[in-house]
Scaffold this motif. Structure first.
Motif, PDB file in Angstrom:
ATOM      1  N   PRO A 175       0.761  -1.262  -0.064  1.00  0.00           N
ATOM      2  CA  PRO A 175       0.102  -0.041  -0.010  1.00  0.00           C
ATOM      3  C   PRO A 175       0.785   1.260  -0.071  1.00  0.00           C
ATOM      4  CG  PRO A 175      -0.301  -1.417   2.093  1.00  0.00           C
ATOM      5  CD  PRO A 175       0.587  -1.983   1.237  1.00  0.00           C
ATOM      6  N   ALA A 176       0.546   2.088  -0.919  1.00  0.00           N
ATOM      7  CA  ALA A 176       1.203   3.403  -1.057  1.00  0.00           C
ATOM      8  C   ALA A 176       0.744   4.514   0.027  1.00  0.00           C
ATOM      9  CB  ALA A 176       1.255   3.936  -2.090  1.00  0.00           C
ATOM     10  N   GLU A 177      -0.458   4.268   0.399  1.00  0.00           N
ATOM     11  CA  GLU A 177      -1.129   5.424   1.509  1.00  0.00           C
ATOM     12  C   GLU A 177      -1.999   4.656   2.339  1.00  0.00           C
ATOM     13  OE1 GLU A 177      -4.757   7.411  -0.819  1.00  0.00           O
ATOM     14  OE2 GLU A 177      -2.905   7.984  -1.705  1.00  0.00           O
ATOM     15  N   GLN A 178      -2.285   5.205   3.204  1.00  0.00           N
ATOM     16  CA  GLN A 178      -2.920   4.739   4.505  1.00  0.00           C
ATOM     17  C   GLN A 178      -4.524   4.774   4.142  1.00  0.00           C
ATOM     18  OE1 GLN A 178      -2.424   6.458   8.129  1.00  0.00           O
ATOM     19  NE2 GLN A 178      -3.480   4.744   9.424  1.00  0.00           N
ATOM     20  N   GLN A 179      -5.546   3.804   4.462  1.00  0.00           N
ATOM     21  CA  GLN A 179      -6.803   3.831   4.128  1.00  0.00           C
ATOM     22  C   GLN A 179      -7.319   4.456   5.240  1.00  0.00           C
ATOM     23  OE1 GLN A 179      -8.468  -0.221   4.173  1.00  0.00           O
ATOM     24  NE2 GLN A 179      -7.556  -0.629   2.155  1.00  0.00           N
ATOM     25  N   GLN A 180      -8.646   5.180   4.609  1.00  0.00           N
ATOM     26  CA  GLN A 180      -9.471   6.299   5.530  1.00  0.00           C
ATOM     27  C   GLN A 180     -10.473   5.912   5.544  1.00  0.00           C
ATOM     28  OE1 GLN A 180      -8.312  10.309   3.813  1.00  0.00           O
ATOM     29  NE2 GLN A 180      -6.186  10.024   4.672  1.00  0.00           N
ATOM     30  N   ALA A 181     -11.415   6.032   6.498  1.00  0.00           N
ATOM     31  CA  ALA A 181     -12.948   5.982   6.543  1.00  0.00           C
ATOM     32  C   ALA A 181     -13.633   7.103   5.894  1.00  0.00           C
ATOM     33  CB  ALA A 181     -13.425   5.925   8.049  1.00  0.00           C
ATOM     34  N   ASP A 182     -14.654   6.519   4.910  1.00  0.00           N
ATOM     35  CA  ASP A 182     -15.376   7.536   4.100  1.00  0.00           C
ATOM     36  C   ASP A 182     -16.360   7.991   4.846  1.00  0.00           C
ATOM     37  OD1 ASP A 182     -18.058   7.897   2.236  1.00  0.00           O
ATOM     38  OD2 ASP A 182     -16.508   8.083   0.952  1.00  0.00           O
ATOM     39  N   PRO A 183     -16.405   9.508   4.979  1.00  0.00           N
ATOM     40  CA  PRO A 183     -17.537  10.034   5.831  1.00  0.00           C
ATOM     41  C   PRO A 183     -18.972   9.663   5.542  1.00  0.00           C
ATOM     42  CG  PRO A 183     -16.414  11.704   4.350  1.00  0.00           C
ATOM     43  CD  PRO A 183     -15.590  10.421   3.929  1.00  0.00           C
ATOM     44  N   LEU A 184     -19.405   9.353   4.358  1.00  0.00           N
ATOM     45  CA  LEU A 184     -20.627   8.966   3.999  1.00  0.00           C
ATOM     46  C   LEU A 184     -20.813   7.641   4.707  1.00  0.00           C
ATOM     47  CD1 LEU A 184     -23.161  10.200   2.875  1.00  0.00           C
ATOM     48  CD2 LEU A 184     -22.463   9.201   0.699  1.00  0.00           C
ATOM     49  N   THR A 185     -20.096   6.729   4.112  1.00  0.00           N
ATOM     50  CA  THR A 185     -20.606   5.391   4.218  1.00  0.00           C
ATOM     51  C   THR A 185     -19.812   4.509   5.593  1.00  0.00           C
ATOM     52  OG1 THR A 185     -18.852   4.433   2.835  1.00  0.00           O
ATOM     53  CG2 THR A 185     -21.004   4.863   1.887  1.00  0.00           C
ATOM     54  N   GLY A 186     -18.552   5.333   5.980  1.00  0.00           N
ATOM     55  CA  GLY A 186     -17.822   4.678   6.906  1.00  0.00           C
ATOM     56  C   GLY A 186     -16.970   3.327   6.338  1.00  0.00           C
ATOM     57  N   TRP A 187     -16.919   3.042   5.063  1.00  0.00           N
ATOM     58  CA  TRP A 187     -16.143   1.989   4.618  1.00  0.00           C
ATOM     59  C   TRP A 187     -14.570   2.701   4.345  1.00  0.00           C
ATOM     60  CZ3 TRP A 187     -19.145   0.193  -0.172  1.00  0.00           C
ATOM     61  CH2 TRP A 187     -20.534  -0.557   0.178  1.00  0.00           C
ATOM     62  N   ALA A 188     -13.723   1.994   4.772  1.00  0.00           N
ATOM     63  CA  ALA A 188     -12.431   1.979   4.464  1.00  0.00           C
ATOM     64  C   ALA A 188     -11.966   1.969   3.163  1.00  0.00           C
ATOM     65  CB  ALA A 188     -11.341   1.199   5.342  1.00  0.00           C
ATOM     66  N   GLY A 189     -11.105   3.099   2.655  1.00  0.00           N
ATOM     67  CA  GLY A 189     -10.666   3.078   1.391  1.00  0.00           C
ATOM     68  C   GLY A 189      -9.565   4.138   1.058  1.00  0.00           C
ATOM     69  N   SER A 190      -8.936   4.014  -0.083  1.00  0.00           N
ATOM     70  CA  SER A 190      -7.812   5.147  -0.192  1.00  0.00           C
ATOM     71  C   SER A 190      -7.694   5.243  -1.777  1.00  0.00           C
ATOM     72  CB  SER A 190      -6.487   4.275   0.045  1.00  0.00           C
ATOM     73  OG  SER A 190      -6.069   3.297  -0.804  1.00  0.00           O
ATOM     74  N   GLY A 191      -7.130   6.289  -2.194  1.00  0.00           N
ATOM     75  CA  GLY A 191      -6.970   6.434  -3.557  1.00  0.00           C
ATOM     76  C   GLY A 191      -5.862   5.583  -4.292  1.00  0.00           C
ATOM     77  N   ASP A 192      -5.198   4.723  -3.516  1.00  0.00           N
ATOM     78  CA  ASP A 192      -4.174   4.090  -4.236  1.00  0.00           C
ATOM     79  C   ASP A 192      -4.858   2.739  -5.183  1.00  0.00           C
ATOM     80  OD1 ASP A 192      -1.973   2.585  -4.842  1.00  0.00           O
ATOM     81  OD2 ASP A 192      -1.860   1.585  -2.898  1.00  0.00           O
ATOM     82  N   THR A 193      -4.781   2.881  -6.346  1.00  0.00           N
ATOM     83  CA  THR A 193      -5.329   1.824  -7.141  1.00  0.00           C
ATOM     84  C   THR A 193      -4.413   0.723  -7.473  1.00  0.00           C
ATOM     85  OG1 THR A 193      -4.675   3.030  -9.072  1.00  0.00           O
ATOM     86  CG2 THR A 193      -6.780   3.532  -8.442  1.00  0.00           C
ATOM     87  N   ARG A 194      -3.270   1.058  -7.094  1.00  0.00           N
ATOM     88  CA  ARG A 194      -2.499  -0.406  -7.223  1.00  0.00           C
ATOM     89  C   ARG A 194      -2.704  -1.467  -6.088  1.00  0.00           C
ATOM     90  NH1 ARG A 194       3.589   0.567  -9.163  1.00  0.00           N
ATOM     91  NH2 ARG A 194       3.148   0.719 -11.243  1.00  0.00           N
TER      92      ARG A 194
END
Length: 93
Positions: free
Chosen positions: A30-49
């Motif tokens: 992972p190139a960047e840390q996952q963050q919680a989405d404010p709307l759904t609460g799901w964890a995600g990041s902009g790292d497509t790799r």
């Protein structure tokens, strides 16, 4: 420069077969840390790799691909299989 790990897929714990355990997998770290989405609460990041997983028939093929694409990599050795030899009669002792 991105980094990746190369490993052999372990046996599925839910099945007795060892299908596709001879394949080697190249997976990007992972190139960047996952963050919680404010709307759904799901964890995600902009790292497509992080979504990319490449399969290779041999370790050498995976290493050649990483070298050709200038990807720094480390090989994770496959764990040794432990055989538990047990007789059917041992169930009734």
């Amino acid at each position: 420069m991105s980094t990746a790990r190369i490993y052999q897929r372990p046996k599925n714990a839910m099945q007795s077969g060892r299908a596709r355990t001879d394949r080697w997998v190249l997976e990007f770290d992972p190139a960047e840390q996952q963050q919680a989405d404010p709307l759904t609460g799901w964890a995600g990041s902009g790292d497509t790799r992080a979504q990319l997983r490449l399969n290779f028939p041999t370790l050498e093929a995976a290493q050649d691909y990483a070298a050709r694409e200038n990807i720094a990599y480390h090989v994770v050795p496959a764990p040794q299989r432990k055989l538990k030899l047990q007789a059917y009669a041992d169930n009734f002792r």
